[in-house]
Design a protein around this motif. Sequence first.
Motif, PDB file in Angstrom:
ATOM      1  N   UNK B 143       0.831  -1.203   0.000  1.00 38.37           N
ATOM      2  CA  UNK B 143       0.000   0.000   0.000  1.00 38.37           C
ATOM      3  C   UNK B 143       0.866   1.254   0.000  1.00 38.37           C
ATOM      4  N   UNK B 144       1.850   1.295   0.886  1.00 41.23           N
ATOM      5  CA  UNK B 144       2.688   2.492   0.935  1.00 41.23           C
ATOM      6  C   UNK B 144       3.443   2.682  -0.375  1.00 41.23           C
ATOM      7  N   UNK B 147       1.023   3.763  -3.201  1.00 44.16           N
ATOM      8  CA  UNK B 147       0.588   5.147  -3.000  1.00 44.16           C
ATOM      9  C   UNK B 147       1.672   6.120  -3.412  1.00 44.16           C
ATOM     10  N   UNK B 148       2.873   5.787  -2.960  1.00 45.50           N
ATOM     11  CA  UNK B 148       4.011   6.654  -3.277  1.00 45.50           C
ATOM     12  C   UNK B 148       4.193   6.726  -4.784  1.00 45.50           C
ATOM     13  N   UNK B 151       1.335   8.685  -6.507  1.00 43.87           N
ATOM     14  CA  UNK B 151       1.412  10.134  -6.312  1.00 43.87           C
ATOM     15  C   UNK B 151       2.548  10.721  -7.136  1.00 43.87           C
ATOM     16  N   UNK B 154       1.498  11.153 -10.654  1.00 43.17           N
ATOM     17  CA  UNK B 154       0.671  12.347 -10.892  1.00 43.17           C
ATOM     18  C   UNK B 154       1.557  13.567 -11.124  1.00 43.17           C
ATOM     19  N   UNK B 299       9.647  11.976   3.427  1.00 40.17           N
ATOM     20  CA  UNK B 299       8.738  11.641   2.324  1.00 40.17           C
ATOM     21  C   UNK B 299       8.969  12.636   1.198  1.00 40.17           C
ATOM     22  N   UNK B 300       9.061  13.925   1.596  1.00 40.99           N
ATOM     23  CA  UNK B 300       9.258  14.971   0.601  1.00 40.99           C
ATOM     24  C   UNK B 300      10.576  14.768  -0.142  1.00 40.99           C
ATOM     25  N   UNK B 303      10.429  11.782  -2.306  1.00 40.98           N
ATOM     26  CA  UNK B 303       9.448  12.074  -3.336  1.00 40.98           C
ATOM     27  C   UNK B 303      10.082  12.858  -4.482  1.00 40.98           C
TER      28      UNK B 303
END
Lengths: 524, 409
Positions: B143-144, B147-148, B151, B154, B299-300, B303
């Motif tokens: 899931x993590x 999701x990562x 995102x 996107x 995360x940032x 990311x």
Amino acid sequence: MRKSYTRKRERRKKEYLKDRSERKLDEKVGGLRVYTELEKNLQFISQLLGDATDLVSRRFTIQYTPNRRAAVVYLDGMVEVAIVDEFVLHPLMTEAENIRSKSDIWKTVRESLVQTGEMETTRELKTMVDSLLSGDTLLFVDGCSEGLALGTKGWARRAVKSPRSENVVRGPREGLTETLRVNTSMIRRRLKDPDLRLKDFKKGKRTKTHITLMYIEGVADDAVVKEAKQRMKQIEIDGVLETGYIEEMIEDNTWSPFPQIQNTERPDTVVSHLLEGKVAILVDGTPHALIIPAIFSQFYYSAEDYYERYTIASFLRVLRLVSLFIALLLPTLYIAFISFHVEMIPSDLAITLAAGRATVPFPSIVEALVMEVSVEILREASVRLPGMIGPTIGIVGALVVGQAAVEAGLVSPLMVIVVGLTTISSYATPSYSAAISIRLLRFPFMIVSATLGLFGVVLALLLMLLHLIKLRSFGVPYLAPFTPLHLSDLKDTVLRMPWRWMKKRPVIYRPGDDRRQRKEMDGT
Amino acid sequence: MRTRDQNGNPSEKRDQNDQPISTYQSHALLVNTLIGVGILSFQRGLAEEVGFDSLWVILIGGGLVWIEVWFLTRMMEKFPRQTFVEVLCRLLGSKRIPWLGRVLSLPFLLLISVYWVVGIGSVSRTFGENVITAVLPRTPIEVTMLLMIATVAVVASNRIQTIARFNEFLLPILYLPIPLLLAALIQWGEWENILPLFQTGWKEIMRGAFTAFFSYSGFSVLFIYMAYYQQPFRAIRSHSTAIGFVTLSYWTVMISSLFVFGGYELPDLVWPTLALIKAAEIPGMFLERLESAILSIWVVVVFTTMVSLFAAWVDLVVSVLRLDEHWRKWVAWGTVPVLYLVASWPGNLDQVFTLNDWLGKFEMASVLLILLILWLLGWIRGNRGRNRTAGTKNKDGKNGGKSHAPTSS
């Protein structure tokens, strides 16, 4: 791209054809000329308005041998009756001896008898009816194929009062009113610059609302002015009752929760934005002016920031930034901490918290949602309630219901604090439209936080950031001057630097004339 | 529509979303790309190889990377407003057979795209492992990771210019954890922990430097991004400051963890940086343990690394297949399942770290190879390149860049 380009061209062609056909229709109806017979004109007008009861037609005689019949027509309540009586009817009825010859009648009436400032001669009946509907008085003289529209507009106006939505402690107390002319005058009075430009539009097929675009030529970016005019021209609607209509039809992204055009009730704010090189749009019938382009941070500036000393102003701006984050994220963080990251809460507090939450039968998200929704309802109710009852309801709702809910064990005491802080923080935003979008965004964030904890919140924030970065308002990036970074413009963002340091206008608006202060003034 | 026309010149009709990447944006882009998941665990691998000497070997790694980036920048400077896809196709192609260049350049493009795709997968896996051990123990790693990746997709399906601005805005967030590191250093640091120094031989040092490559990896995206620079001729400065900044921050982290844990304990920690943050105690903090807070900052950081790699990959596909701008979205979403498969490919955390090690070296080697090819081809077919586009020759281009410099500074 190629395809969309041709599609655009086709659409334009179609619009052009439609326009042309409409023009033809207009010619059929509106091509009517003013009749030479007085009675025919009057009959036509009263028929067109369906024998409206507020239509006043006053027939009288111009005393000149041979007597000439004439009439004024106006809508009761739309004109200043005193002006009509004293400066139109009175001279026409008593000073007709100035007329020298029969052929001279019309010219003398126009040139010397009628004593109003604004006057228009026309042969088109349609234009005359339009003037009549916007508060002019019409004058017909028997035997003349022309009519006069006299500027006698005057109706019940709200006095200039202090603005309801943007209060300041220091600064002018005048707010814009519902009458466009009063508003433009308030702006002109503050900005005695010959370069101030006013461009008029009439929008609304039926309301025929008067809209004025204001900017300072040479200071405002030509591209923005051109784009604004272009977008204004494309509006096609039957009625414009508020600037909100215009805002929605000219903004860049209609789906975005963030406002891309600022509205203000303060003439001084309008002028300060005009001086930064922006464009203002004023609509008749509403005290709210639009300001384009807008950036994200300007919704957190108050007019007072520039009137108070810069230290205080900067402090207040930082406070507002903090309150923005609280309003957006506090309930979200509460949920994340309670349900996922309990280890982050200091142990002492965690014990108290657990004790407070022990009786609460719901998970934190339900608790938070219930409280947030009820606060939103309270807020909405207190806005709608008349005068004195509003604040009372707020106190009753927040204090009494909150306290009772805690005692009943429905919500934890911390939740009440969280909700209270969130609500108060969102009131700290000077712009109502920006505050409302933050209020709206809080709910998705809460749901994300309840499912994925801080990890999900950060991802959601990143997506919001992406949206903000892509957003533009009339070509100006919404997050400017932070990205793209303009170091010189950062002086007037989070902190408000002293005026002496801000010698130039913000470059993000690409002003034509970029200097606010001359170099010679450095020493003073 | 592409922002560049067929000759690689900036197209006239560029709307405002296409403001080219500024110097500061290029700095932010490179810093954010390099600092990624590596910062969570690079100390362990390094300490395994060189022990106490990792204190300065990390600087050698940074130096080596800087040299390679210097070559890369100088090479791409010669082809302003062109990605290496276009350059390779042109240099390998011929006038008579238009598709030849594209076919011949495929192996090289494949080489670099393997790095990008596997890189994104392994980064998301590494971070996913970290998230489930540290903050969301009951959430499945799938899931993590998904999701990562979703995102990131996107964001990465946007234009390169948008991504540059995204990085520009997020750069300051990198600075946030620094006070915590320093706090840990001051509170728990011991001089004895970093000694003895200079105990390892040259072989180990080189091996250590190569191990450090993964934490510096990602610079190959410059092959794509430099095409969108406003002033490619000033890029060498912003790239150098970026590498310097990254090296400095790695060095700070390395020093802090050596001072606190020492060279013997370090190889046993799975996430040394996280352990370091945990150790930090700041009086008056209203949050008790900071892993979750720090991880949300990371995360940032992770990311932005993934976005950079992903966007480079999307741009590569779009320009090889000559697709329209709106295809970026579909390319990005089409890659998501592949990335997910790559991410779930390693069996355990140990294999993930081995993969990461290998990836760092792989990028280094493939970038060198491509640079070599570009240089050779440019040398052989130099005349032709010069005829095709203005500014291909180094000297001309340089002058052009310098003449622009005063107006913009």
